[in-house]
Design a protein around this motif. Structure first.
Motif, mmCIF file in Angstrom:
data_model
loop_
_atom_site.group_PDB
_atom_site.id
_atom_site.type_symbol
_atom_site.label_atom_id
_atom_site.label_comp_id
_atom_site.label_asym_id
_atom_site.label_seq_id
_atom_site.Cartn_x
_atom_site.Cartn_y
_atom_site.Cartn_z
ATOM 1 N N TYR A 95 21.380 8.716 -20.757
ATOM 2 C CA TYR A 95 20.684 8.960 -19.490
ATOM 3 C C TYR A 95 20.397 7.668 -18.717
ATOM 4 O O TYR A 95 19.845 7.706 -17.627
ATOM 5 C CB TYR A 95 19.370 9.716 -19.748
ATOM 6 N N GLY A 96 20.725 6.537 -19.290
ATOM 7 C CA GLY A 96 20.492 5.266 -18.626
ATOM 8 C C GLY A 96 19.007 4.965 -18.441
ATOM 9 O O GLY A 96 18.616 4.269 -17.506
ATOM 10 N N ALA A 97 18.175 5.511 -19.287
ATOM 11 C CA ALA A 97 16.728 5.306 -19.148
ATOM 12 C C ALA A 97 16.201 4.510 -20.334
ATOM 13 O O ALA A 97 16.739 4.590 -21.429
ATOM 14 C CB ALA A 97 16.031 6.663 -19.092
ATOM 15 N N LYS A 98 15.147 3.762 -20.081
ATOM 16 C CA LYS A 98 14.582 2.960 -21.182
ATOM 17 C C LYS A 98 13.167 3.439 -21.471
ATOM 18 O O LYS A 98 12.385 3.671 -20.553
ATOM 19 C CB LYS A 98 14.533 1.490 -20.770
ATOM 20 N N GLN A 149 15.548 9.590 -14.457
ATOM 21 C CA GLN A 149 16.475 9.701 -15.584
ATOM 22 C C GLN A 149 15.707 9.923 -16.884
ATOM 23 O O GLN A 149 16.118 10.705 -17.731
ATOM 24 C CB GLN A 149 17.326 8.428 -15.720
ATOM 25 N N LEU A 150 14.587 9.205 -16.998
ATOM 26 C CA LEU A 150 13.794 9.327 -18.222
ATOM 27 C C LEU A 150 13.255 10.750 -18.357
ATOM 28 O O LEU A 150 13.370 11.373 -19.416
ATOM 29 C CB LEU A 150 12.643 8.319 -18.218
ATOM 30 N N ALA A 151 12.719 11.264 -17.247
ATOM 31 C CA ALA A 151 12.138 12.614 -17.298
ATOM 32 C C ALA A 151 13.214 13.639 -17.667
ATOM 33 O O ALA A 151 13.010 14.507 -18.519
ATOM 34 C CB ALA A 151 11.511 12.957 -15.955
ATOM 35 N N LYS A 152 14.386 13.488 -17.057
ATOM 36 C CA LYS A 152 15.475 14.428 -17.336
ATOM 37 C C LYS A 152 15.927 14.321 -18.790
ATOM 38 O O LYS A 152 16.137 15.324 -19.480
ATOM 39 C CB LYS A 152 16.650 14.138 -16.409
ATOM 40 N N GLY A 153 16.070 13.072 -19.240
ATOM 41 C CA GLY A 153 16.506 12.836 -20.618
ATOM 42 C C GLY A 153 15.533 13.432 -21.612
ATOM 43 O O GLY A 153 15.931 14.143 -22.545
ATOM 44 N N ILE A 154 14.257 13.179 -21.397
ATOM 45 C CA ILE A 154 13.258 13.701 -22.338
ATOM 46 C C ILE A 154 13.319 15.225 -22.328
ATOM 47 O O ILE A 154 13.351 15.869 -23.381
ATOM 48 C CB ILE A 154 11.835 13.212 -21.969
ATOM 49 N N ASP A 155 13.377 15.782 -21.132
ATOM 50 C CA ASP A 155 13.411 17.239 -20.999
ATOM 51 C C ASP A 155 14.586 17.837 -21.784
ATOM 52 O O ASP A 155 14.438 18.779 -22.560
ATOM 53 C CB ASP A 155 13.546 17.547 -19.507
ATOM 54 N N GLN A 156 15.758 17.248 -21.600
ATOM 55 C CA GLN A 156 16.937 17.819 -22.262
ATOM 56 C C GLN A 156 16.918 17.592 -23.772
ATOM 57 O O GLN A 156 17.329 18.463 -24.533
ATOM 58 C CB GLN A 156 18.211 17.235 -21.643
ATOM 59 N N PHE A 166 12.556 9.105 -33.673
ATOM 60 C CA PHE A 166 12.091 8.216 -32.607
ATOM 61 C C PHE A 166 13.212 7.270 -32.173
ATOM 62 O O PHE A 166 13.415 7.021 -30.995
ATOM 63 C CB PHE A 166 10.878 7.395 -33.067
ATOM 64 N N ASP A 167 13.932 6.747 -33.152
ATOM 65 C CA ASP A 167 15.043 5.836 -32.822
ATOM 66 C C ASP A 167 16.172 6.578 -32.126
ATOM 67 O O ASP A 167 16.788 6.055 -31.201
ATOM 68 C CB ASP A 167 15.575 5.176 -34.101
ATOM 69 N N VAL A 168 16.418 7.794 -32.600
ATOM 70 C CA VAL A 168 17.488 8.589 -31.995
ATOM 71 C C VAL A 168 17.159 8.838 -30.524
ATOM 72 O O VAL A 168 18.009 8.678 -29.643
ATOM 73 C CB VAL A 168 17.651 9.937 -32.739
ATOM 74 N N ILE A 169 15.902 9.197 -30.244
ATOM 75 C CA ILE A 169 15.504 9.504 -28.863
ATOM 76 C C ILE A 169 15.674 8.267 -27.976
ATOM 77 O O ILE A 169 16.283 8.323 -26.909
ATOM 78 C CB ILE A 169 14.044 9.999 -28.825
ATOM 79 N N GLN A 170 15.167 7.130 -28.457
ATOM 80 C CA GLN A 170 15.247 5.904 -27.672
ATOM 81 C C GLN A 170 16.708 5.533 -27.387
ATOM 82 O O GLN A 170 17.076 5.214 -26.261
ATOM 83 C CB GLN A 170 14.569 4.779 -28.450
#
Ligand code: G4P
Length: 527
Positions: A455-458, A409-416, A444-448
């Motif tokens: 994406y349900g990722a931390k 989920q994290l990888a997908k979220g970052i990618d998108q 940075f806060d927006v991304i987190q």
């Protein structure tokens, strides 16, 4: 209307300003004149007033309303005007830079008391890179402002563009009497009008020497105005349209947006002189808006706030031909033919499904995560538009997975999120650690926040002190290899696998540039 007439009547612009100069207010008044809204306050301000990092909740809220104000369309004097909205907060400056790639001209708003401010200067740098034609509106003359001559000098010095006042302010603050229109020789007297609606109360006087003018201004002010106008006529040349179109000369207007004053003059001039959709450069050839076949590119992606509908809206700028609903177009990066059954057009405060759009227009396309900024659409030709760069970021953090079960989920979220242009991702060559590079802290806060909520990722950040990340290229293999070996701890790859140098300090960057003289360092992603 013919295809040619449709294109010729389109004007696509952005209103840009340092926060608080009056961009939202002016945009709203332009919409009022165009009849797109009927009462002020209809366009929500999307700026974030405080700049503390806890503002990301506010950003989320505003992201929700800003999709409907991303493009505001109205008609005025047979022109179809598309205003592309830009974020108010300077941490999102990169969004603004990209939006500027999709406009044919801009209006810059300057606060008359503050003059040219940092963000205005930066935005003008981007306009200058593209020779975008610029009109300046000096706002808030109902409050004490700097001397108008000084403001013109400041515009010329700070924005590095010739200024040509087309209206002239008579006093400011409590002494603000109105503006004199130098292009149609009319005096417009100021009265704090109904701020919410348009009124025809503006008194126009065509003869400065008339008793009416004398009565309104008094002898002293009339004399000073006459002197000023003589001086302006002597110092400033006639308006040269070619110079304006080449981005070398900025017509300047004075007024008070909140009072609707001086805005109509600005708009009347804008529809006369602002350029229609222009030819654009691609890696293959120049596109002409009047070509019959469609070309266009995505300049902005807006994610849906609702986690149950993770689709996004990609904003496509039409550059040539016609865009039609349900017709297949080539998405150049993937090589796939795609049809859109519900493309959106945008009105002032709502979006509608559109059947056909023309160059200059913006179409909203539903995207399930396949598009990224800069993607080109055509009717089969393989070409890519140029001039949609990312800028070298200056703020960095390592990004780490804080929940090992959610690494996909994290990888997908970052990618998108990177496709959306929220920030840039670099992977260190030496150890594969991932680095996020931003132009503003808030990102940075927006991304987190978005990784977690969409994406349900931390994720967790670790500090990283770098001066700049810049791309580099070199034809001399020996020098390139030497550089890569010596700097191996400071080399990363960007999302597209290109080499990036992570410079620790300005000094290190400078010495690297001197020592490795065959290497070219690039400060925007387009080279
Ligand atoms: P921005 O989008 O460029 O950030 O600026 P915005 O239009 O939101 O304007 C910033 C503030 O300046 C607003 O006041 C707005 O009312 C005020 N303003 C805009 N034009 C003029 C003008 O011509 N004269 C004067 N005196 N003020 C002007 P605010 O108090 O921050 O917000 P609000 O409560 O009035 O909306």
């Amino acid at each position: 209307m013919t295809h040619r007439q449709e294109i010729e009547r389109r004007r696509t612009l952005a209103v840009i300003a340092h926060p608080d100069a009056g961009k939202t207010t002016l945009t709203e008044k332009l919409l009022l004149f165009g009849g797109a809204i009927h009462i002020a306050g209809a366009v929500k301000s999307n700026k974030i007033r405080k700049s503390t990092t806890s503002d990301f909740m506010e950003i989320e809220r505003q992201r929700g309303i800003s999709v409907s104000t991303s493009v505001m369309t109205f008609e005025y004097k047979d022109r179809k005007i598309n205003i592309l909205d830009t974020p108010g907060h300077e941490d999102f400056a990169e969004d603004t830079y990209r939006t500027l790639t999709a406009v044919d001209s801009v209006i810059i708003v300057i606060d008359g008391a503050k003059g040219v401010e940092t963000q205005t200067r930066r935005l003008m740098d981007v306009c200058r890179m593209r020779n975008t034609p610029v009109i300046v509106f000096v706002n808030k003359f109902d409050r004490d402002a700097k001397d108008a001559f000084d403001l013109l000098d400041e515009i010329e010095m700070e924005l590095q563009i010739k200024a040509l006042p087309l209206t002239w302010a008579i006093g400011s603050g409590s002494m603000f009497k109105g503006v004199y229109s130098r292009y149609d020789n009319k005096l417009l007297l100021f009265s704090a009008a109904d701020k919410q609606r348009l009124s025809d109360e503006v008194l126009e006087i065509s003869d400065l020497q008339s008793s009416e003018a004398q009565a309104a201004l008094g002898a002293e002010v009339t004399d000073r105005l006459t002197d000023d106008l003589e001086m302006l006529a002597a110092v400033y040349p006639e308006f040269d349209r070619q110079e304006y179109e080449a981005g070398k000369l900025a017509p300047v207007f004075f007024g008070s947006a909140v009072n609707n004053f001086g805005v109509k003059e600005l708009l009347d001039c804008f529809v006369q002189i602002a350029p229609q959709p222009q030819k654009l450069t691609t890696d293959l050839r120049e596109t002409d808006p009047f070509e019959t076949k469609l070309t266009g590119f995505i300049f902005k992606i807006h994610a849906n706030l609702d986690p149950n509908h993770r689709d996004r809206i990609a904003f496509l700028k039409i550059c040539s031909g016609t865009f039609e609903r349900n017709k297949a177009y080539l998405h150049v990066p993937s090589g796939k033919a795609l049809k859109f059954s519900s493309p959106n057009a945008f009105l002032a405060d709502k979006k509608t499904i559109v059947e056909r759009s023309f160059p200059g227009d913006i179409v909203g396309l539903h995207d399930t995560g396949n598009f990224k900024i800069g993607d080109t659409f055509t009717e089969g030709e393989v070409l890519n538009f140029k001039g949609i760069p990312s800028f070298a970021p200056e703020l960095f953090r390592y990004i780490e997975n804080a929940d090992p079960l959610k690494s996909k989920q994290l990888a997908k979220g970052i990618d998108q999120l990177m496709d959306e242009g929220v920030a840039q991702l670099f992977t260190k060559k030496m150890n594969g650690r991932k680095i996020i590079g931003c132009v503003g802290m808030l990102q940075f806060d927006v991304i987190q926040y978005r990784l977690e909520h969409e994406y349900g990722a931390k994720c967790r950040y670790e500090p990283l002190h770098l001066h700049k990340a810049c791309w580099f290229t070199c034809d001399d293999k020996a020098q390139l290899d030497d550089f890569m070996m010596r700097k191996d701890n400071n080399i990363a790859l960007d999302k597209y696998g290109r080499n990036v140098f992570l410079a620790d300090s300005p000094y290190i960057l400078q010495t690297a540039m001197e020592k490795f003289d065959k290497i070219t360092f690039h400060f925007t992603s387009e080279f």
